[in-house]
Design a protein around this motif. Structure first.
Motif, PDB file in Angstrom:
ATOM      1  N   ALA A 240       0.843  -1.217   0.000  1.00  9.99           N
ATOM      2  CA  ALA A 240       0.000   0.000   0.000  1.00  9.99           C
ATOM      3  C   ALA A 240       0.871   1.257   0.000  1.00  9.99           C
ATOM      4  N   TRP A 241       0.401   2.271  -0.708  1.00 10.02           N
ATOM      5  CA  TRP A 241       1.014   3.601  -0.696  1.00 10.02           C
ATOM      6  C   TRP A 241      -0.036   4.594  -0.195  1.00 10.02           C
ATOM      7  N   GLY A 242       0.426   5.644   0.460  1.00 13.58           N
ATOM      8  CA  GLY A 242      -0.538   6.603   0.986  1.00 13.58           C
ATOM      9  C   GLY A 242       0.047   7.997   1.099  1.00 13.58           C
ATOM     10  N   TYR A 243      -0.826   8.921   1.474  1.00 10.43           N
ATOM     11  CA  TYR A 243      -0.431  10.298   1.720  1.00 10.43           C
ATOM     12  C   TYR A 243      -0.359  10.545   3.225  1.00 10.43           C
ATOM     13  N   VAL A 244       0.587  11.371   3.628  1.00 11.45           N
ATOM     14  CA  VAL A 244       0.699  11.763   5.031  1.00 11.45           C
ATOM     15  C   VAL A 244      -0.180  12.990   5.256  1.00 11.45           C
ATOM     16  N   GLN A 245      -1.034  12.926   6.274  1.00 12.24           N
ATOM     17  CA  GLN A 245      -1.869  14.086   6.624  1.00 12.24           C
ATOM     18  C   GLN A 245      -0.970  15.282   6.936  1.00 12.24           C
ATOM     19  N   GLY A 246      -1.194  16.379   6.205  1.00 10.64           N
ATOM     20  CA  GLY A 246      -0.362  17.564   6.408  1.00 10.64           C
ATOM     21  C   GLY A 246       0.884  17.587   5.545  1.00 10.64           C
ATOM     22  N   GLY A 247       1.033  16.591   4.670  1.00  9.49           N
ATOM     23  CA  GLY A 247       2.202  16.538   3.796  1.00  9.49           C
ATOM     24  C   GLY A 247       3.352  15.768   4.427  1.00  9.49           C
ATOM     25  N   MET A 248       4.386  15.503   3.628  1.00  7.85           N
ATOM     26  CA  MET A 248       5.496  14.669   4.081  1.00  7.85           C
ATOM     27  C   MET A 248       6.256  15.291   5.244  1.00  7.85           C
ATOM     28  N   GLY A 249       6.184  16.602   5.375  1.00  9.13           N
ATOM     29  CA  GLY A 249       6.841  17.251   6.511  1.00  9.13           C
ATOM     30  C   GLY A 249       6.270  16.795   7.842  1.00  9.13           C
ATOM     31  N   ALA A 250       5.003  16.386   7.842  1.00  9.35           N
ATOM     32  CA  ALA A 250       4.388  15.906   9.087  1.00  9.35           C
ATOM     33  C   ALA A 250       5.037  14.606   9.545  1.00  9.35           C
ATOM     34  N   LEU A 251       5.538  13.791   8.614  1.00 12.21           N
ATOM     35  CA  LEU A 251       6.274  12.584   8.989  1.00 12.21           C
ATOM     36  C   LEU A 251       7.584  12.962   9.664  1.00 12.21           C
ATOM     37  N   SER A 252       8.324  13.878   9.059  1.00 13.32           N
ATOM     38  CA  SER A 252       9.588  14.325   9.660  1.00 13.32           C
ATOM     39  C   SER A 252       9.348  14.935  11.035  1.00 13.32           C
ATOM     40  N   GLU A 253       8.268  15.692  11.172  1.00  9.52           N
ATOM     41  CA  GLU A 253       7.958  16.313  12.471  1.00  9.52           C
ATOM     42  C   GLU A 253       7.616  15.266  13.524  1.00  9.52           C
ATOM     43  N   ALA A 254       6.926  14.197  13.127  1.00  9.79           N
ATOM     44  CA  ALA A 254       6.588  13.131  14.079  1.00  9.79           C
ATOM     45  C   ALA A 254       7.851  12.405  14.542  1.00  9.79           C
ATOM     46  N   ILE A 255       8.779  12.129  13.613  1.00 14.73           N
ATOM     47  CA  ILE A 255      10.041  11.476  13.987  1.00 14.73           C
ATOM     48  C   ILE A 255      10.844  12.399  14.898  1.00 14.73           C
ATOM     49  N   ALA A 256      10.900  13.691  14.549  1.00 13.76           N
ATOM     50  CA  ALA A 256      11.622  14.664  15.374  1.00 13.76           C
ATOM     51  C   ALA A 256      11.006  14.767  16.763  1.00 13.76           C
ATOM     52  N   SER A 257       9.684  14.759  16.822  1.00 15.28           N
ATOM     53  CA  SER A 257       8.998  14.828  18.115  1.00 15.28           C
ATOM     54  C   SER A 257       9.350  13.623  18.972  1.00 15.28           C
ATOM     55  N   SER A 258       9.423  12.446  18.352  1.00 13.45           N
ATOM     56  CA  SER A 258       9.808  11.242  19.071  1.00 13.45           C
ATOM     57  C   SER A 258      11.229  11.359  19.612  1.00 13.45           C
ATOM     58  N   ALA A 259      12.122  11.936  18.810  1.00 10.62           N
ATOM     59  CA  ALA A 259      13.527  12.094  19.237  1.00 10.62           C
ATOM     60  C   ALA A 259      13.659  13.102  20.373  1.00 10.62           C
ATOM     61  N   THR A 260      13.005  14.272  20.239  1.00 15.09           N
ATOM     62  CA  THR A 260      13.148  15.311  21.264  1.00 15.09           C
ATOM     63  C   THR A 260      12.441  14.922  22.564  1.00 15.09           C
ATOM     64  N   ALA A 261      11.389  14.103  22.460  1.00 17.83           N
ATOM     65  CA  ALA A 261      10.694  13.644  23.674  1.00 17.83           C
ATOM     66  C   ALA A 261      11.622  12.833  24.571  1.00 17.83           C
ATOM     67  N   HIS A 262      12.659  12.236  23.969  1.00 21.38           N
ATOM     68  CA  HIS A 262      13.620  11.454  24.752  1.00 21.38           C
ATOM     69  C   HIS A 262      14.915  12.218  24.998  1.00 21.38           C
ATOM     70  N   GLY A 263      14.942  13.518  24.599  1.00 20.85           N
ATOM     71  CA  GLY A 263      16.077  14.354  24.967  1.00 20.85           C
ATOM     72  C   GLY A 263      16.982  14.792  23.850  1.00 20.85           C
ATOM     73  N   ALA A 264      16.711  14.407  22.606  1.00 23.22           N
ATOM     74  CA  ALA A 264      17.554  14.850  21.487  1.00 23.22           C
ATOM     75  C   ALA A 264      17.384  16.350  21.265  1.00 23.22           C
ATOM     76  N   ASN A 265      18.423  16.992  20.789  1.00 18.95           N
ATOM     77  CA  ASN A 265      18.387  18.415  20.452  1.00 18.95           C
ATOM     78  C   ASN A 265      18.473  18.576  18.942  1.00 18.95           C
ATOM     79  N   ILE A 266      17.537  19.323  18.371  1.00 18.23           N
ATOM     80  CA  ILE A 266      17.491  19.524  16.924  1.00 18.23           C
ATOM     81  C   ILE A 266      17.604  21.017  16.622  1.00 18.23           C
ATOM     82  N   PHE A 267      18.542  21.355  15.725  1.00 17.21           N
ATOM     83  CA  PHE A 267      18.790  22.757  15.383  1.00 17.21           C
ATOM     84  C   PHE A 267      18.600  22.955  13.880  1.00 17.21           C
ATOM     85  N   THR A 268      17.821  23.966  13.494  1.00 20.03           N
ATOM     86  CA  THR A 268      17.655  24.300  12.076  1.00 20.03           C
ATOM     87  C   THR A 268      18.519  25.514  11.739  1.00 20.03           C
ATOM     88  N   GLU A 269      18.716  25.730  10.433  1.00 21.92           N
ATOM     89  CA  GLU A 269      19.578  26.814   9.931  1.00 21.92           C
ATOM     90  C   GLU A 269      20.953  26.783  10.589  1.00 21.92           C
TER      91      GLU A 269
END
Length: 542
Positions: A240-269
């Motif tokens: 099966a193939w599908g679309y991510v609600q909110g676009g593919m960026g929502a997948l990256s945000e969910a993975i990032a949220s999982s990482a930061t919830a356990h203490g990872a630090n994420i920096f943009t720019e």
């Protein structure tokens, strides 16, 4: 760590394992090619990658992505190939619609060939068996050939465990191994010709063998790319193939949220300028472009092998032969991605819209244009070999807003056009300037108009990304969505190079965790997950 979705996956796993992790992203938005951007006001685009299927099931579970906001829209049906035909006997052109209902698929295929309709279930069963055999290979580091060659007796013994997935795959395929070997090594048209006779079906299936690859359906080894694209699944539904609600960026945000919830630090720019190496020849961190030094015991790069080893790593710490081979990796890409905002749904001659203009089942599909005959695909490839954008491009048209209304204003839609073939370097030394880019997009729109009259009049705006644009914005070498070609000489224990496929590299402490490592590209997360486990094992042995 430089971030793409694989980098975020690696960070989330390492942080869960107790390794403090910092992630640095060059752009203003995390996720690399898996991003959502509002390029045209009110329209949210999955600007580069645009569909989900290959993400490994363990990653959903281990990283609790649903808990962190991931929502999916599964597509059924999933493939629609309209024809350009003369109207006969008062009927419009035919089309081929494929989904999860096998009886309905056979009914659709029977329009073109009764024989093919009968063969299709056996073909699907054949390919699914191969996919299930290869599936375990995706979730483990490849056979560690370097250790077998140069390791101690104990290390060689421990490396025997890396053979298990390979042996399991062979046992699954059993006596049919020679036929499956042909699928992986032959041109996909040779394989499909053995199964089917009707061009619309063969060409539709062949699109998965060439998508994102500078290959023709007649190129040896194109079968593996098809397999790569049918190995996925969503929410327990194989393939099966599908679309991510909110676009593919929502997948990256969910993975990032999982990482930061356990203490990872994420920096943009925060762009990484170079990898720091100690006087003893071991990685000791990175230097950012603003001069900041970040110390760490290991560095994982989710950038391409070329950027990692040719631009970020001090060359004196890498063997000359290794550097030479990295610089010779095949990164050719045929892809120009065009994101389009429209004020109404495309109205296909072969499947007209309702008077209300609401999405119909075929609107949620991957819509294949100029794909009703495999000769069209080959000719499009031949044009690119001559340094020309295809005169009749292969177009995969997707309308994620047909299932996700959050992406566009009411009544409007976002359209993703994944088109090929467009060479990185144009014939005669021409550059991909604004005139060339617009001329190619106009040609693509003209072809869509032929299948769906009125399309051009519905366009509100567009975003054109040629191979040089994909390279400049997303760091994809040559515009290649897989970082380097998914050809047989650049897969498994040869990805990115033979003897350098275990995510490690000649510089101790530096690891590759992106699509340039096993098992390759697509929004899969496997390279990030596998690399994290290799890194954790190495850290325990320090």
């Amino acid at each position: 760590m430089r971030t793409r979705h694989n980098g975020l996956v690696a960070a989330a796993y390492l942080q869960r394992l107790g390794v403090n992790t910092a992630v640095f992203e060059k752009r203003h938005v995390i996720g690399g090619a898996a991003v959502t951007e509002e390029i045209i006001p009110g329209f949210k685009f999955s600007r580069a990658s645009y569909l989900l299927s290959l993400l490994r099931p363990q990653i959903y579970t281990d990283l609790e992505l649903k808990k962190h906001g991931l929502r999916l829209h599964l597509r059924n049906p999933y493939s629609f190939t309209p024809m350009l035909e003369d109207h006969t006997a008062g009927k419009g052109p035919r089309s081929l619609l494929l989904g999860t209902d096998m009886a309905e698929n056979q009914k659709q295929i029977a329009q073109f060939s009764q024989k093919d309709a009968q063969a299709f279930p056996r073909y699907e069963e054949f390919m699914n068996r191969l996919a299930s055999a290869i599936d375990p290979l995706l979730d483990a580091a490849p056979v560690d050939m370097a250790t077998f060659q140069r390791g101690s007796l104990l290390q060689r013994f421990q490396a025997l465990s890396t053979l298990k997935p390979l042996l399991r795959a062979g046992l699954t395929l059993g006596a049919q191994l020679p036929q499956y070997y042909q699928v992986l090594t032959a041109p996909i048209m040779k394989v499909l010709d053995q199964w089917f006779e009707s061009e619309p079906l063969k060409a539709t299936l062949a699109t998965d063998a060439v998508i994102g690859a500078m290959t023709s359906p007649h190129t040896p080894g194109s079968g593996y790319v098809l397999l790569h694209h049918v190995m996925g699944g969503l929410e327990g539904t194989p393939g099966a193939w599908g679309y991510v609600q909110g676009g593919m960026g929502a997948l990256s945000e969910a993975i990032a949220s999982s990482a930061t919830a356990h203490g990872a630090n994420i920096f943009t720019e925060k762009a990484v300028a170079k990898v720091q190496v100690s006087s003893r020849g071991r990685v000791q961190g990175v230097v950012l472009q603003d001069g900041t030094e970040v110390r760490s015991r290991v560095v994982l790069s989710n950038a391409s092998p070329q950027i990692t080893f040719l631009k970020l790593t001090p060359q004196e710490w890498l063997p000359e032969e290794f550097v030479g081979k990295i610089s010779q990796l095949d990164t050719q890409s045929p892809v120009t991605k065009i994101n389009v905002a429209v004020d109404k749904l495309p109205n296909f001659l072969s499947a007209p819209n309702t008077s209300e203009g609401q999405p119909l089942p075929h609107h949620q599909c991957s819509i294949h244009l100029n794909c009703e005959d495999s000769h069209l695909l080959h000719q499009a490839f031949e044009d690119a070999m001559d340094g020309l954008p295809s005169h009749r491009p292969m177009i995969e048209l997707c309308i994620p807003s047909s299932l996700d209304s959050t992406l566009a204003p009411p009544g409007c839609h976002v359209i993703s056009l994944f088109t090929q073939y467009t060479p990185y370097a144009l014939a005669g030394g021409k550059a991909w300037d604004e005139q060339e880019r617009e001329a190619y997009a106009d040609k693509v729109f003209d072809w869509i108009e032929a299948y769906a009259p009125g399309f051009k009049g519905s366009v509100v705006g567009r975003d054109i990304l040629t191979p040089p644009d994909l390279e400049r914005i997303f760091g994809l070498p040559g515009g290649n969505i897989f970082h380097c070609a998914m050809s047989l000489d650049q897969l498994y224990f040869a990805r990115p190079l033979p003897l350098h496929s275990s995510y490690r590299c000649p510089l101790p402490g530096l690891y590759l965790c992106g699509s340039g490592a096993h098992p390759g590209g697509g929004v899969m997360g496997a390279a990030g997950r596998n690399a994290a486990h290799v890194v954790f094992k190495d850290l325990r042995n320090l």
